[in-house]
Write an enzyme that holds these catalytic residues in place. Structure first.
Site, PDB file in Angstrom:
ATOM      1  N   GLU A  43      53.416 -73.692  34.195  1.00 39.95           N
ATOM      2  CA  GLU A  43      52.822 -74.979  33.837  1.00 39.95           C
ATOM      3  C   GLU A  43      53.297 -76.085  34.776  1.00 39.95           C
ATOM      4  OE1 GLU A  43      49.910 -75.282  32.365  1.00 39.95           O
ATOM      5  OE2 GLU A  43      50.769 -74.273  30.634  1.00 39.95           O
ATOM      6  N   ASP A  46      50.654 -75.839  39.673  1.00 35.54           N
ATOM      7  CA  ASP A  46      49.569 -75.757  40.675  1.00 35.54           C
ATOM      8  C   ASP A  46      49.673 -76.871  41.715  1.00 35.54           C
ATOM      9  OD1 ASP A  46      48.636 -77.680  38.842  1.00 35.54           O
ATOM     10  OD2 ASP A  46      46.628 -76.789  38.615  1.00 35.54           O
ATOM     11  N   GLY A 131      38.720 -81.585  24.953  1.00 34.39           N
ATOM     12  CA  GLY A 131      39.908 -82.445  24.903  1.00 34.39           C
ATOM     13  C   GLY A 131      41.149 -81.766  24.361  1.00 34.39           C
ATOM     14  N   GLY A 133      42.711 -79.163  25.894  1.00 35.42           N
ATOM     15  CA  GLY A 133      43.504 -78.530  26.942  1.00 35.42           C
ATOM     16  C   GLY A 133      43.066 -77.118  27.276  1.00 35.42           C
ATOM     17  N   SER A 137      36.159 -79.058  30.813  1.00 32.93           N
ATOM     18  CA  SER A 137      35.568 -79.765  31.958  1.00 32.93           C
ATOM     19  C   SER A 137      35.457 -78.858  33.182  1.00 32.93           C
ATOM     20  CB  SER A 137      36.331 -81.045  32.286  1.00 32.93           C
ATOM     21  OG  SER A 137      37.700 -80.847  32.177  1.00 32.93           O
ATOM     22  N   GLU A 169      36.017 -83.233  40.278  1.00 28.06           N
ATOM     23  CA  GLU A 169      36.846 -83.836  39.230  1.00 28.06           C
ATOM     24  C   GLU A 169      37.793 -84.896  39.819  1.00 28.06           C
ATOM     25  OE1 GLU A 169      37.734 -81.404  36.076  1.00 28.06           O
ATOM     26  OE2 GLU A 169      39.177 -82.774  35.175  1.00 28.06           O
ATOM     27  N   ASP A 181      42.529 -74.632  36.857  1.00 31.64           N
ATOM     28  CA  ASP A 181      41.482 -74.458  35.851  1.00 31.64           C
ATOM     29  C   ASP A 181      40.184 -73.951  36.487  1.00 31.64           C
ATOM     30  OD1 ASP A 181      43.515 -75.657  34.473  1.00 31.64           O
ATOM     31  OD2 ASP A 181      42.527 -77.608  34.306  1.00 31.64           O
ATOM     32  N   TYR A 239      50.261 -87.634  33.377  1.00 29.34           N
ATOM     33  CA  TYR A 239      50.082 -86.503  34.287  1.00 29.34           C
ATOM     34  C   TYR A 239      50.296 -86.984  35.724  1.00 29.34           C
ATOM     35  CZ  TYR A 239      47.667 -82.491  36.460  1.00 29.34           C
ATOM     36  OH  TYR A 239      47.340 -81.390  37.220  1.00 29.34           O
TER      37      TYR A 239
HETATM   38  C1  GLA Z   1      45.965 -79.638  33.616  1.00 29.30           C
HETATM   39  C2  GLA Z   1      45.425 -79.637  35.036  1.00 29.30           C
HETATM   40  C3  GLA Z   1      45.844 -78.355  35.773  1.00 29.30           C
HETATM   41  C4  GLA Z   1      47.350 -78.132  35.659  1.00 29.30           C
HETATM   42  C5  GLA Z   1      47.804 -78.241  34.199  1.00 29.30           C
HETATM   43  C6  GLA Z   1      49.307 -78.150  34.043  1.00 29.30           C
HETATM   44  O1  GLA Z   1      45.342 -78.633  32.868  1.00 29.30           O
HETATM   45  O2  GLA Z   1      44.021 -79.723  35.026  1.00 29.30           O
HETATM   46  O3  GLA Z   1      45.445 -78.437  37.118  1.00 29.30           O
HETATM   47  O4  GLA Z   1      48.065 -79.009  36.481  1.00 29.30           O
HETATM   48  O5  GLA Z   1      47.373 -79.448  33.609  1.00 29.30           O
HETATM   49  O6  GLA Z   1      49.750 -76.874  34.383  1.00 29.30           O
END
Ligand code: GLA
Length: 409
Positions: A43, A46, A131, A133, A137, A169, A181, A239
Site C-alpha cells: 500500500e 506504486d 467512493g 476504495g 473510477s 485521472e 488501479d 494522499y
Molecule cells: C489509491 C491510488 C493508488 C494507490 C493507493 C494506495 O488507491 O489510486 O494509485 O496509490 O491509493 O496504495
C-alpha cells in the site's frame, strides 16, 4: 443489508442493452467490462516505484457502445440515470455529471496521444461501490478506453491502456493517483494476484488460493472486503501530502547515501534506513520506514503465496496494517476497529486496510466456514459500535478488461 452479493452478469447485460436501446437508436455493437480491484498488499508503494499485489474482483463497470460516424459522444449512466454528451473537437469537464469526466478524460488522453477516435453512444452501468476504495473510477476509465479503442479500430497494448487511464485521472479529472488501479483493471487474471513492479511496469501473475469468478465455490479461503462506510473526506489532499512526504524523504536520503543514486524510496534498503534515517525529521522517517518495510513484505508475501503458506501471508497483512496505522498514518479508528474485530475471530488469517486509507475498506482472508461468524462478529458488531452502515462483500478474483460483442456473454 450487511452482506452484498453481486447481481449476475447476465441480468446486468440485459438491463444495459435495454437501457441503450431506449436511449439511443439501434443496438449496442459491443460491451467493455473492467473490474474493480482489491490490493492484497503493497500500500502506497506504486508512486514510490515499489511492488504492489492487487487482485481484480467480480464487480465491474460496463460500457455498452456503438460507434457514431460523427465526432459526437453521447453517454447515459444507468446508476445516476443521467445523460452527458460532448464533441471530440473540444474537451471540458461536466460539473453536472462528474461521472462522465472519466470518459471525457480518456477520450482527451487518447487524442492527446495522437489516436484518431470515432464518436460513440455509450450506456454505462457498474456494481463497484463508489467512493469506498475499490477503484470504480479506474474501472470506468479502463472500460471507456476499451470502448473507444473497439469503436475506433485501435489496437492498444494493455499497459498503454493503463497509462492512458492514469493520465486521464491525473491530468483531466485532477486526482494524483498512482498506476496500480488501472494496471489491475486491465491486466489482472482470475485466480491470480498481479505482482506489478511500478518502476518498470513489469507484471507477474501470482496464483492465489481464493475462489475465482466462475469457480465452483469449494475453495477453502474467501476474500472478504469490509466497508467501513467512512467516505474519504479530504483524502485527496492527505494522499497528496503523503506523496509529497515520500518525495522529500527520498530527496534527503539521496543526499545522505553516498555510493548510489536514490531516485525514490524504492532504492532505499532497511540497512540504509538504519544507517542514515536519523538525519530525517521523525514523521518523514516513519513514512520512509513504512515504504521500505512494505516493499519487503510484498516480496515476502509472494514467496509465502508461492509456497502455499497462507498463515505467513496472513501475518504480513497484519504487519502491513500496523505500519499503515502507526508509521504511514493513513488509518482511522473505524478501520482499526474492523481490523481488530477480524483479528480476534478464529478463521481469519489476516486483515488490513486496503487502498488509500482514511476510510473505505479492509481486506480480509477468511476461511469459508467462518463467513457467517465474520458477518455477525465483525460487521454487525462494527455497525452497532459505531452507528455506521458497514457492509461486507465476499469477492471472487476476476479477469482484467474484457471486450465482447453484444448478445454473446
Ligand atoms: C489509491 C491510488 C493508488 C494507490 C493507493 C494506495 O488507491 O489510486 O494509485 O496509490 O491509493 O496504495
Amino acid at each position: 443489508m450487511l452482506l452484498e452479493v453481486p447481481t449476475p452478469q447476465e441480468g446486468r447485460l440485459r438491463r444495459l442493452a435495454a437501457a441503450f436501446e431506449s436511449r439511443f437508436e439501434g443496438r449496442p455493437a459491443g460491451v467493455a467490462v473492467a473490474p474493480g480491484r482489491v490490493n492484497l498488499i503493497g500500500e502506497h508503494l506504486d508512486y514510490n516505484e515499489g511492488h504492489v499485489l492487487p487482485v481484480a474482483i467480480d464487480r465491474s463497470l460496463m460500457v455498452a457502445f456503438a460507434p457514431r460516424p460523427d465526432g459526437r459522444v453521447r453517454l447515459y449512466s444507468l446508476d445516476f440515470d443521467q445523460e452527458s454528451a460532448f464533441d471530440l473537437a473540444g474537451f471540458e469537464r461536466d460539473s453536472a455529471a462528474p461521472w462522465s469526466d472519466y470518459v471525457r478524460g480518456v477520450a482527451w488522453a487518447l487524442r492527446e496521444a495522437g489516436h484518431r477516435l470515432s464518436g460513440l453512444d455509450g450506456a454505462i452501468e457498474g456494481d463497484v461501490p463508489i467512493g469506498s476504495g475499490l477503484s470504480s473510477s479506474a474501472a470506468l476509465e479502463v472500460a471507456a478506453i476499451g470502448a473507444f479503442a473497439a469503436a475506433s479500430g485501435l489496437r492498444l497494448d494493455r499497459r498503454r491502456m493503463a497509462l492512458l487511464g492514469q493520465r486521464a485521472e491525473n491530468s483531466f479529472v485532477g486526482v494524483a493517483c498512482g498506476i496500480m488501479d488501472q494496471m489491475a483493471a486491465t491486466l489482472a487474471r482470475a485466480g491470480h494476484a498481479l505482482l506489478i513492479d511500478c518502476r518498470t511496469l513489469e507484471c507477474e501473475d501470482v496464483p492465489v488460493p481464493l475462489e475465482a469468478a466462475g469457480g465452483d465455490g469449494r475453495a477453502g479461503l474467501r476474500l472478504v472486503v469490509a466497508d467501513s462506510g467512512v467516505r474519504r473526506a479530504l483524502v485527496d489532499s492527505q494522499y497528496n501530502v503523503r506523496r509529497q512526504e515520500c518525495r522529500q524523504a527520498a530527496e534527503l536520503l539521496a543526499k545522505a547515501i553516498p555510493d548510489r543514486p536514490v531516485a525514490s524510496l524504492r532504492d532505499v534498503s532497511p540497512e540504509d534506513l538504519a544507517r542514515y534515517g536519523d538525519g530525517l525529521p521523525p514523521d518523514l522517517l516513519r513514512r520512509a520506514r513504512h515504504v521500505v518495510e512494505e516493499e519487503r513484505r510484498v516480496l515476502g508475501s509472494v514467496e509465502a503465496l508461492r509456497g502455499g503458506n497462507m498463515q505467513a501471508f496472513g501475518e504480513m497483512l497484519g504487519a502491513s496494517h500496523r505500519s499503515l496505522r502507526d508509521d504511514f498514518e493513513v488509518s482511522c479508528s473505524e478501520l482499526d476497529l474492523l481490523v481488530d474485530l477480524a483479528r480476534a475471530l478464529p478463521g481469519v488469517l489476516g486483515a488490513r486496510l486496503t487502498g488509500a486509507g482514511f476510510g473505505g475498506c479492509t481486506v480480509n482472508l477468511v476461511r469459508a466456514d467462518a463467513l457467517e461468524a465474520f458477518r455477525e462478529r465483525v460487521v454487525a458488531r462494527y455497525c452497532s459500535e459505531t452507528g455506521r452502515a458497514g457492509r461486507m462483500y465476499v469477492c471472487r478474483t476476476a479477469d482484467g478488461l474484457r471486450l465482447r460483442k453484444f448478445g454473446r456473454p
